[in-house]
Structure formats: C-alpha cells, structure tokens
Design an enzyme around this catalytic site. Structure first.
Site, short mmCIF file in Angstrom:
data_model
loop_
_atom_site.label_atom_id
_atom_site.label_comp_id
_atom_site.label_asym_id
_atom_site.label_seq_id
_atom_site.Cartn_x
_atom_site.Cartn_y
_atom_site.Cartn_z
NE ARG A 1 -4.05 -2.01 2.06
CZ ARG A 1 -5.12 -2.10 2.83
NH1 ARG A 1 -5.28 -1.27 3.83
NH2 ARG A 1 -6.03 -3.03 2.60
CE LYS B 1 -21.84 -13.94 6.66
NZ LYS B 1 -21.98 -12.91 7.73
N GLY C 1 -10.02 -8.17 -0.78
CA GLY C 1 -8.84 -8.62 -0.04
C GLY C 1 -8.55 -10.10 -0.18
N GLY D 1 -13.83 -3.04 0.21
CA GLY D 1 -15.17 -2.46 0.28
C GLY D 1 -15.42 -1.45 -0.82
#
Length: 398
Positions: free
Chosen positions: A38, A200, A353, A376
């Site tokens: 990052r 999910k 991720g 996200g």
C-alpha cells in the site's frame, strides 16, 4: 474528477490522504511492516509532488484505535518505511492536528515530506466531523485523495475535508482505480465475464443485481453458490446456506434470464465432513451430497467449465474466492480460476482482499491486468455506487 496532473503544486502545501493501513508484526518489541504494498502503490503520486517542489503532508489511518491515541497503532513504522522508499527524511508529527503538526509544516521547504500521526486517534475522523475536517484542511493549500481503499467511507479526511481546501483532486492511484474499473464495466470489450465468490450472498446482493445490467456471463462460486443451488431445489446436505435469501437468489436468477445473462453455478463440489486440513474430501455432483457433508470448494468439472468460459472472455472482473482457499485442501478451485484468468488474453481486473491474497498465493499476480487496492470500495463500485471520497472531489473548496 480533477486530476493531480491538472494542478500546479510548486511551493504549495499539499495534504495527501493515503491508505497506509499496512499489516504489522511484533519484532523484538518494535512493530515491523510485513507487506508494504500500500505504501509502494502511492509512490508515483508522492514522487510527482516532490519532483514538482510541493510541500508534502501525508495523512492516513492505521487499524481501529477507537478515536484516541494508542501506541500499538502509531504510523511510526509507515513513516520509517516511506523514508526508506523515498530516500529522504519523513518526520512524524505527534498528532494529525495541533501545535506539533503546525510547527513541522511551518518549517517545511519545497520537496519536503512529513507524515501526520494516525487520523483515527481523533474521534472526528470516523464521524466525518466538520470541525475536525476544517482543522485538517487548514494545514494545506491543496488536498489530494489517493486512498481508494477508504473512499467508500464518509470520513473527515475523505469527505468533509474537501469543503475546507480551495483545490482538491485525485492522486494517480485513485484515478487509475476509477478509470480501470470504468474501462472494465462501462465500455468493456465483450464478452464481459464476472466471477463472483465468497461466503455470503447477503454481502454481495447489490453487486449481483448491478452486474446483471452489464455482464454477459456471471460465474458464481464459493459458499454463496450454495444458496443459489438450494433455491433451485437442490439438497446441499450440511453445507452453509442463507435460507432467508432463497427468494432473493431466485429473483437474481430470474433477472439473469430476463437480461439474457448466462448465470453459471457449480455442477460439482468438493465435500468434507469438517472444515479441517486433515479432513477427508471427495468430489461429488451437486445433486449427490450426503446429509452430513459440506460443500467447501468448487469441483473438478466446474473448474473445467468455468475455465472454458474464461478462455473466451475479452474482459473479466473477479471478486471472491471459490472455496475456503486459506486451507490447501479446499484451495484448488480458487487456484484453478486464478490460473485460467492468468492465461486469458482478456483485460482482467481483480478486487477484494481475499481474492487479491488468493492471486498472490497462486503466484499469478503479475499476470493480471490490474489488481485493485480496495475491498469495500471495489465492491461498492461493483454495486454501481459513487464513492463518497470521489463525489467529494467535485465540491467547490474553501
């Protein structure tokens, strides 16, 4: 979205929001960065600012320190690593606002770089507090957002701050993330294939509905595929399913049919009686799952079928593993998809991720066209949303 390329930065105080939320490990009482990806991803933006004689003020969060100082989440290791990568001093202010930060900024010369201490040491950051944003904004002449991974959050340093700085723009990383996704989703070379996995359905409902408006084929794997299979009337044994979303899964499949999108589910799976590296596994058709067994990866026939579709794709977007890839015994499906995408001639975008980790674990990261830095944020783009941190850059500043 205004770009950093469009702004004159010489002798200007440039406050740049980055995402240095890097993984740390204890090393003899000191915190050590275990993956500096990052930090390295933002170097092109930082070097541009330095080369153009800006006074560079770097700000970031790290971890979840609950709105107060916590030495365990200090950005000291990030400042030290950035100094090594830039081959110059990067002093760390004691706080993200206040007297010490102001003094360090006042002493800066063109080309200097400093870092502010963890933004989340202040409760105003997570609350998107306007007063805190004003205090941050007053430290810079220009604000640059180069933190794609947090641009889906309405935090003060991402959202409210743009009301208090006269000139705001996207850094090179944020700009590349957005334009790459637009290339894949808004004007793709077809066929466009989306590979969606993970645990999910509930976490990706918005993405699934939105992707059905743009993709040609949707490949679904992971535990979320179980819910779709059960909605088709298949007995999944002891497999994890979201029974409260069976009707939603049926609606998604109906929408795929209406939109003429090929929605592909596993035809076979890897079964085990427990989630354990020592478990005994067997490959079985999805309509032949014993009541005491769980589907924990896509099967061999599914791997071959998905790979054939991937081979013919011209654009691929992948988010979510095909099984519990963290365990080698249930990782073959994810590795197979990674390998198929790696040898594809398609323009490939990977996000999330777990998916990024899987691509690196498979050793094919360098063969992907683009690997997103956001989890996200990437998912919200898949949902068709405008990120708060991107929308905020269109405001008129102070």
């Amino acid at each position: 979205m205004k770009s950093l390329k469009d702004i004159a930065v010489s002798d200007k105080k440039v406050l740049i929001r980055v995402d240095f939320n890097v993984p740390l490990a204890d090393d003899g009482g000191e915190k050590r960065i275990t993956d500096d990806t990052r930090i390295r991803y933002v170097l092109p933006t930082l070097n541009h600012l330095i080369d153009n004689n800006a006074k560079v003020i770097v700000c970031s969060h790290l971890g979840r320190p609950k709105g107060e100082p916590d030495p365990a989440f200090s950005l000291k290791p990030a400042a030290a690593r950035l100094a090594e990568l830039l081959n110059r001093s990067v002093p760390l202010a004691e706080s993200c606002i206040g007297e010490d930060a102001a003094q360090k900024i006042q002493a800066m010369q063109p080309g200097d770089v400093i870092m502010l201490e963890n933004l989340r040491f202040h409760p105003g950051e997570s609350r998107n507090d306007d007063d805190f944003a004003r205090s941050l904004g007053e430290m810079g002449d220009i604000y640059i957002n180069d933190a794609f991974a947090v641009s889906h959050r309405s935090n003060a340093s991402v959202d409210a701050i743009t009301r208090h700085v006269a000139d705001c723009a996207a850094g090179f990383l944020l700009e590349k993330e957005i334009t790459t996704f637009q290339k894949a989703m808004e004007k793709p070379e077809r066929p466009l294939v989306a590979v969606i996995g993970g645990a999910k359905v509930s976490s990706k409902l918005g993405a699934l509905y939105n992707m059905l408006e743009v993709v040609d084929t949707l490949l679904i794997g992971g535990a979320m595929a179980n819910t779709f299979l059960k909605a088709r009337g298949i007995d999944l044994g002891a497999s994890r399913t979201e029974d409260d979303l069976l009707d939603e899964a049926s609606r998604i499949m109906e929408k795929a049919k209406r939109n003429k999108v090929a929605l592909e589910l596993p035809s076979d799976v890897v079964l085990a009686d427990k989630i354990d590296e020592q478990a005994t596994t067997v490959n079985a058709a999805v309509d032949n799952i014993p009541g005491d067994r769980m589907a924990l990866d896509i099967g061999q026939d599914t791997c071959r079928h998905f790979a054939k579709i991937i081979k013919d794709a011209k654009t691929i977007v992948w988010n979510g593993p095909m099984g519990i890839f963290e365990m080698a015994i249930f990782a073959e499906g994810t590795k197979s998809i990674a390998a198929a995408i790696a040898v594809s001639s398609a323009f490939t975008v990977v996000g999330g991720g777990d998916t990024v980790s899987a691509v690196h674990a498979a050793g094919v990261a360098e063969k992907m066209s683009y690997i997103s830095t956001g989890g996200g944020a990437f998912l919200e783009l898949m949902e068709g949303k405008t990120l708060p941190g991107v929308a905020a850059l269109d405001r008129t500043g102070a």
